[in-house]
Motif scaffolding. Structure first.
Motif, PDB file in Angstrom:
ATOM      1  N   ALA A  34       0.835  -1.203   0.000  1.00 53.16           N
ATOM      2  CA  ALA A  34       0.000   0.000   0.000  1.00 53.16           C
ATOM      3  C   ALA A  34       0.869   1.252   0.000  1.00 53.16           C
ATOM      4  O   ALA A  34       0.594   2.221  -0.716  1.00 53.16           O
ATOM      5  CB  ALA A  34      -0.931  -0.014   1.209  1.00 53.16           C
ATOM      6  N   ALA A  35       1.950   1.214   0.762  1.00 57.66           N
ATOM      7  CA  ALA A  35       2.852   2.368   0.828  1.00 57.66           C
ATOM      8  C   ALA A  35       3.506   2.594  -0.531  1.00 57.66           C
ATOM      9  O   ALA A  35       3.655   3.740  -0.987  1.00 57.66           O
ATOM     10  CB  ALA A  35       3.908   2.142   1.899  1.00 57.66           C
ATOM     11  N   LEU A  36       3.889   1.500  -1.196  1.00 58.41           N
ATOM     12  CA  LEU A  36       4.502   1.638  -2.514  1.00 58.41           C
ATOM     13  C   LEU A  36       3.519   2.249  -3.514  1.00 58.41           C
ATOM     14  O   LEU A  36       3.888   3.124  -4.307  1.00 58.41           O
ATOM     15  CB  LEU A  36       4.963   0.274  -3.024  1.00 58.41           C
ATOM     16  N   LEU A  37       2.269   1.791  -3.436  1.00 55.04           N
ATOM     17  CA  LEU A  37       1.251   2.334  -4.340  1.00 55.04           C
ATOM     18  C   LEU A  37       1.071   3.827  -4.110  1.00 55.04           C
ATOM     19  O   LEU A  37       0.992   4.611  -5.058  1.00 55.04           O
ATOM     20  CB  LEU A  37      -0.085   1.621  -4.110  1.00 55.04           C
ATOM     21  N   ALA A  38       1.012   4.222  -2.847  1.00 56.20           N
ATOM     22  CA  ALA A  38       0.846   5.638  -2.512  1.00 56.20           C
ATOM     23  C   ALA A  38       2.013   6.452  -3.060  1.00 56.20           C
ATOM     24  O   ALA A  38       1.830   7.543  -3.597  1.00 56.20           O
ATOM     25  CB  ALA A  38       0.730   5.803  -1.006  1.00 56.20           C
ATOM     26  N   ALA A  39       3.213   5.875  -2.949  1.00 60.51           N
ATOM     27  CA  ALA A  39       4.384   6.591  -3.445  1.00 60.51           C
ATOM     28  C   ALA A  39       4.291   6.762  -4.955  1.00 60.51           C
ATOM     29  O   ALA A  39       4.595   7.825  -5.503  1.00 60.51           O
ATOM     30  CB  ALA A  39       5.653   5.828  -3.076  1.00 60.51           C
ATOM     31  N   ARG A  40       3.846   5.700  -5.626  1.00 57.96           N
ATOM     32  CA  ARG A  40       3.733   5.767  -7.080  1.00 57.96           C
ATOM     33  C   ARG A  40       2.710   6.824  -7.490  1.00 57.96           C
ATOM     34  O   ARG A  40       2.808   7.424  -8.541  1.00 57.96           O
ATOM     35  CB  ARG A  40       3.339   4.395  -7.614  1.00 57.96           C
ATOM     36  N   ARG A  41       1.713   7.019  -6.634  1.00 61.37           N
ATOM     37  CA  ARG A  41       0.680   8.012  -6.957  1.00 61.37           C
ATOM     38  C   ARG A  41       1.020   9.394  -6.409  1.00 61.37           C
ATOM     39  O   ARG A  41       0.160  10.271  -6.352  1.00 61.37           O
ATOM     40  CB  ARG A  41      -0.654   7.566  -6.365  1.00 61.37           C
ATOM     41  N   ASN A  42       2.260   9.530  -5.948  1.00 58.22           N
ATOM     42  CA  ASN A  42       2.717  10.814  -5.422  1.00 58.22           C
ATOM     43  C   ASN A  42       1.862  11.324  -4.283  1.00 58.22           C
ATOM     44  O   ASN A  42       1.629  12.515  -4.146  1.00 58.22           O
ATOM     45  CB  ASN A  42       2.747  11.868  -6.536  1.00 58.22           C
ATOM     46  N   LYS A  43       1.368  10.394  -3.483  1.00 59.25           N
ATOM     47  CA  LYS A  43       0.584  10.834  -2.335  1.00 59.25           C
ATOM     48  C   LYS A  43       1.493  10.976  -1.115  1.00 59.25           C
ATOM     49  O   LYS A  43       2.531  10.339  -1.038  1.00 59.25           O
ATOM     50  CB  LYS A  43      -0.523   9.812  -2.041  1.00 59.25           C
ATOM     51  N   LYS A  44       1.069  11.825  -0.198  1.00 60.59           N
ATOM     52  CA  LYS A  44       1.902  12.040   0.979  1.00 60.59           C
ATOM     53  C   LYS A  44       1.643  10.995   2.048  1.00 60.59           C
ATOM     54  O   LYS A  44       2.461  10.776   2.931  1.00 60.59           O
ATOM     55  CB  LYS A  44       1.636  13.436   1.548  1.00 60.59           C
ATOM     56  N   ALA A  45       0.464  10.384   1.991  1.00 57.19           N
ATOM     57  CA  ALA A  45       0.129   9.374   2.987  1.00 57.19           C
ATOM     58  C   ALA A  45      -0.669   8.257   2.327  1.00 57.19           C
ATOM     59  O   ALA A  45      -1.253   8.442   1.258  1.00 57.19           O
ATOM     60  CB  ALA A  45      -0.675  10.009   4.119  1.00 57.19           C
ATOM     61  N   VAL A  46      -0.670   7.112   2.987  1.00 57.60           N
ATOM     62  CA  VAL A  46      -1.385   5.962   2.434  1.00 57.60           C
ATOM     63  C   VAL A  46      -2.863   6.077   2.778  1.00 57.60           C
ATOM     64  O   VAL A  46      -3.219   6.321   3.932  1.00 57.60           O
ATOM     65  CB  VAL A  46      -0.832   4.654   3.022  1.00 57.60           C
ATOM     66  N   GLY A  47      -3.716   5.899   1.783  1.00 61.68           N
ATOM     67  CA  GLY A  47      -5.150   6.002   2.025  1.00 61.68           C
ATOM     68  C   GLY A  47      -5.851   4.676   1.799  1.00 61.68           C
ATOM     69  O   GLY A  47      -5.235   3.690   1.394  1.00 61.68           O
ATOM     70  N   MET A  48      -7.137   4.679   2.059  1.00 58.69           N
ATOM     71  CA  MET A  48      -7.933   3.461   1.917  1.00 58.69           C
ATOM     72  C   MET A  48      -7.880   2.872   0.499  1.00 58.69           C
ATOM     73  O   MET A  48      -7.794   1.648   0.354  1.00 58.69           O
ATOM     74  CB  MET A  48      -9.370   3.785   2.322  1.00 58.69           C
TER      75      MET A  48
END
Ligand code: ADP
Ligand code: ZN
Length: 619
Positions: A382-396
Motif C-alpha cells: 500500500a505504501a509503494l502504491l501511494a508513493a507511485r501516486r505521489n501521495k503524501k500518505a497511504v489512504g484506503m
C-alpha cells in the motif's frame, strides 16, 4: 548489524598472486648468483699468473675449481684490495710460484654446508610454503576445509536484535505460554533455587509467516539473552558427518553464552520421522538428528539454554524429538483472527504515514486468512502504491488495491475460501461443537475456529480435556465418535450434500470403532475378546504386516460390528442435530462473523440460542 564471523575471519588483507611467486623466485636466483659468483673481477689464468709474477697478489684461496684472492692494487696513491677470481688450471708450478712470491695461500676445501642447507632445504620449503598459501587463499580458503564442521549459527547480539513482545501482535495465547520461559531466562537462579523444572525444548507450531521466528526473537529480546538462529536445512549437508559436527558446535557455542536461546527453524527438514522410507534412509540427516537428540539429552536445562524449534508440519516430526526432555512443550502459533489481524496491522502501520480516514479494522475484515507476514507485506504494498501516486500518505484506496493484488496471489497459493466454502466450514465446525456440548461425556469445547490451520484442515474445534484420562468407558468412546461425525452430519442436514472436508473425521471415528470391537471387547455380539495383539506393526498403521489370527468369517463379523457402531452413532447425531437445527444455524452465523469463538463465549451463545428457540440444554 549482525556479525557474520565467517566473513570477518577471512578479511585478512593478504593478496597473493602469481607475480609474488615469480618475483620471489627471481630474487632467490639473483641471490644465489651473487653468493656463488660475487663477480668481482674475473681474470684469466694467464693474467693471474702475470699478476702473481708482478707481485700484485696479496693472498688467495685455492679450491678444486677456482682461485679466489685479493689483489694489491695501487691507484693514485691509495692501496685497494680488490677481490678477483679465476678458474683453476692444472698447474704444477702454482704452489712453487706462490711460495716464491711470498703470497699467503690456503687450500679451500669448500665447506658449503650453509649454502647447501639454504639452497637445497630452506629455499624449496619457502617456495612450497608460498605456493601453498597462494593456492589456499585462492581456491579453498580455510572456510571449506579447516572449519568444515563449524556451525554456521550466528550469534545475534542482543542490541542488534531489538525485538520485543510489542512487535508481535495477534498471537496473544502463544505469547502468554512463553512468558514462563522469559522469566526463567531472566533469572535462572530463582528457578534453580526452587528446584523448578524448566522445559528444554519448545516447539512452535504454525503456518509459514505466522511469526514463529519473530516470536522466538522477541522471547530473546524480552529476556535479554543471546539468540542463536539456524535453519534445519542448513544442518543437512552433502557430506556425512558435517551436520552432526555443526550441531555439536552450535551447542558448544550456546553453552558458553548461557543463558541463551537456540532457534532451529524448519525443524522438519532435520527431524523427519526416521524409517518412513525403508528403501534407503538419509544417513546424513539421521546422524544429524541423532546428534541433536544426544545434545539435547546431555544438556543441563538448569543452565539456561532453551531450544526453540519451529515447524508447520508437526506430524512429520520424529516422535523421538517430542519425548519428555526434548521438545516436550508445544506452542501453537495460530493464524490471526479478525482482532489479531487488526493488531498486527497496527504494529506495522507505525512505519508508514497514513491518512486519517484509514480504518484498520475494516482492512482486517477484508483479509481473512492472511498471516502476519502477509499483513506486513500488505502495508508495504500500500505504501509503494501511494508513493507511485505521489501521495503524501497511504489512504484506503491503496489498501483496497493492495489487498486485491495480494489476494490474487494468495488464492493460488493458499486457496482462500470462497463464500460457499466458508458456509460449509462454519456449519461443519458448529456441528462438531454442538454435539460436543450436547452429549454427556465430552470434554468442554475450548475453541471453534474457521481459520485454516495446518495443511489439510479448513477449520477446527478444540476440546479441552478436564483431566488426564487413562481409562475410557464405552459411553465416552461413543460420544467421541458422535462428535467426530457431527461435522459431516451437520453439512448433510443444512446443505443436503456432503463435502470432502470430513474425511479425516471419518477416519478417526472408524479407528475408534475398530478399537472398540477388536481390542477393547466392547461389542455385544463379538463379546469380550481381543482380536489384535498389543504390538502394533512398526510402519504407521501398516496393516500389511499385521498377522490375522481369526477366520474370514470372524473378520466379516468384525467389520459388520464396526459398521453397526458407526451407523448407530450416525443416526444418533442426525437426530440430535436435526432437533437443534436452528441452534446449529445460529452458531454457524456467529462463527462466520467472528471466525473464532472461545469456550466461554460459546457457552453464553448456546444459552441464548437455546432460550430463543425454546429448547432445553443438557447441563
Ligand atoms: P515464520 O517464522 O512463522 O515463518 P516470521 O516470524 O518469519 O514467520 O514472520 C515474517 C514477518 O512477518 C515478520 O518479520 C514480521 O514482520 C511479520 N509478522 C509475522 N507475524 C507477525 C505478528 N504476529 N506480529 C507482527 N508481525 C508479524
Ligand atoms: Zn471435522
Amino acid at each position: 548489524m549482525l556479525k557474520d564471523f565467517k566473513k570477518i575471519q577471512f578479511k585478512m588483507p593478504q593478496k597473493f598472486s602469481v607475480w609474488h611467486i615469480i618475483i620471489a623466485f627471481g630474487f632467490f636466483i639473483l641471490l644465489q648468483m651473487y653468493l656463488m659468483n660475487p663477480g668481482v673481477r674475473d681474470v684469466s689464468y694467464s693474467d693471474f699468473k702475470k699478476m702473481l709474477q708482478e707481485g700484485k697478489i696479496l693472498e688467495c684461496h685455492i679450491t678444486n675449481t677456482m682461485i679466489r684472492g685479493k689483489l694489491r692494487e695501487t691507484e693514485r696513491g691509495t692501496t685497494r684490495n680488490a677481490v678477483f677470481i679465476t678458474a683453476r688450471v692444472d698447474d704444477p708450478e702454482l704452489v712453487k710460484d706462490l711460495e716464491l712470491m711470498g703470497v699467503k695461500y690456503a687450500g679451500n676445501y669448500e665447506s658449503p654446508w650453509l649454502k647447501t642447507l639454504f639452497f637445497s632445504w630452506i629455499m624449496p620449503l619457502l617456495i612450497l610454503f608460498v605456493i601453498w598459501r597462494f593456492i589456499f587463499r585462492r581456491y579453498g580458503p580455510a572456510s571449506s576445509i579447516m572449519t568444515f564442521g563449524k556451525s554456521k549459527g550466528r550469534l545475534y547480539a542482543q542490541e542488534d536484535l531489538n525485538v520485543t513482545f510489542d512487535d508481535v501482535a495477534g498471537i496473544d495465547e502463544a505469547k502468554e505460554e512463553l512468558q514462563e520461559i522469559i522469566e526463567f531466562l531472566k533469572t535462572p537462579e530463582k528457578f534453580r533455587a526452587l528446584g523448578g523444572k524448566i522445559p528444554k525444548g519448545v516447539l512452535l507450531v504454525g503456518a509459514p509467516g505466522t511469526g514463529k521466528t519473530l516470536l522466538a526473537k522477541a522471547v530473546a529480546g524480552e529476556a535479554g539473552v543471546p539468540f542463536f538462529n539456524m535453519s534445519g536445512s542448513e544442518f543437512v549437508e552433502m557430506f556425512v558427518g558435517v551436520g552432526a559436527a555443526r550441531v555439536r558446535d552450535l551447542f558448544n557455542q550456546a553453552d558458553q553464552k548461557a543463558p541463551c536461546i537456540i532457534f532451529i527453524d524448519e525443524l522438519d527438514a532435520l527431524g523427519k520421522a526416521r524409517g518412513i522410507n525403508p528403501m534407503g534412509g538419509h544417513d546424513e540427516r539421521e546422524q544429524t538428528l541423532n546428534q541433536l537428540l544426544v545434545e539435547m539429552d546431555g544438556f543441563d536445562s538448569n543452565k539456561g539454554v532453551i531450544i526453540m524449534g519451529a515447524t508447520n508440519r508437526p506430524e512429520m516430526l520424529d516422535s523421538a524429538l517430542l519425548r519428555p526432555g526434548r521438545f516436550d512443550r508445544q506452542v501453537v502459533v495460530d493464524r490471526p483472527d479478525l482482532h489479531g489481524r487488526e493488531a498486527i496491522l497496527k504494529v506495522h502501520a507505525k512505519e508508514v504515514k497514513m491518512e486519517k480516514d484509514v480504518n484498520l479494522h475494516s482492512v482486517a475484515a477484508m483479509t481473512p486468512g492472511f498471516v502476519g507476514a502477509d499483513l506486513a507485506n500488505l502495508i508495504n504494498e500500500a505504501a509503494l502504491l501511494a508513493a507511485r501516486r505521489n501521495k503524501k500518505a497511504v489512504g484506503m484506496p491503496e489498501f483496497e488495491e493492495a489487498i486485491d493484488r495480494l489476494m490474487a496471489g494468495l488464492e493460488k497459493k493458499k486457496r482462500l475460501m470462497n463464500k460457499k466454502e466458508k458456509e460449509i466450514v462454519a456449519h461443519h465446525e458448529s456441528g462438531h461443537a454442538l454435539v460436543a456440548c450436547s452429549v454427556p461425556h465430552a470434554d468442554p469445547v475450548r475453541k471453534i475456529s474457521m481459520i485454516p490451520r495446518g495443511i489439510g484442515a479448513l477449520g477446527y474445534t478444540l476440546q479441552k480435556p478436564t483431566e488426564d484420562r487413562y481409562l475410557l468407558t464405552k459411553a465416552e468412546l461413543l460420544d467421541r465418535i458422535a462428535i467426530l461425525l457431527g461435522g459431516r452430519v451437520s453439512e448433510q442436514i443444512i446443505f443436503n450434500e456432503i463435502s470432502t472436508g470430513a474425511q479425516n473425521d471419518l477416519e478417526k471415528a472408524t479407528e475408534i470403532a475398530k478399537l472398540m470391537v477388536k481390542e477393547y471387547g466392547m461389542s455385544d455380539k463379538m463379546g469380550v475378546v481381543t482380536f489384535e495383539q498389543g504390538d502394533r506393526p512398526l510402519f504407521l498403521g501398516g496393516g500389511f504386516a499385521a498377522s490375522k489370527e481369526y477366520s474370514e468369517e470372524t473378520a466379516r463379523e468384525i467389520d459388520l460390528e464396526i459398521k453397526k457402531i458407526l451407523d448407530e452413532s450416525f443416526h444418533r447425531v442426525k437426530a440430535l442435530l436435526t432437533e437443534k437445527k436452528e441452534i446449529l444455524q445460529g452458531m454457524a452465523k456467529t462463527l462466520m462473523e467472528k471466525e473464532v469463538i472461545e469456550g466461554d463465549e460459546l457457552r453464553k451463545l448456546l444459552d441464548e440460542l437455546h432460550k430463543a428457540n425454546g429448547k432445553t440444554q443438557p447441563s
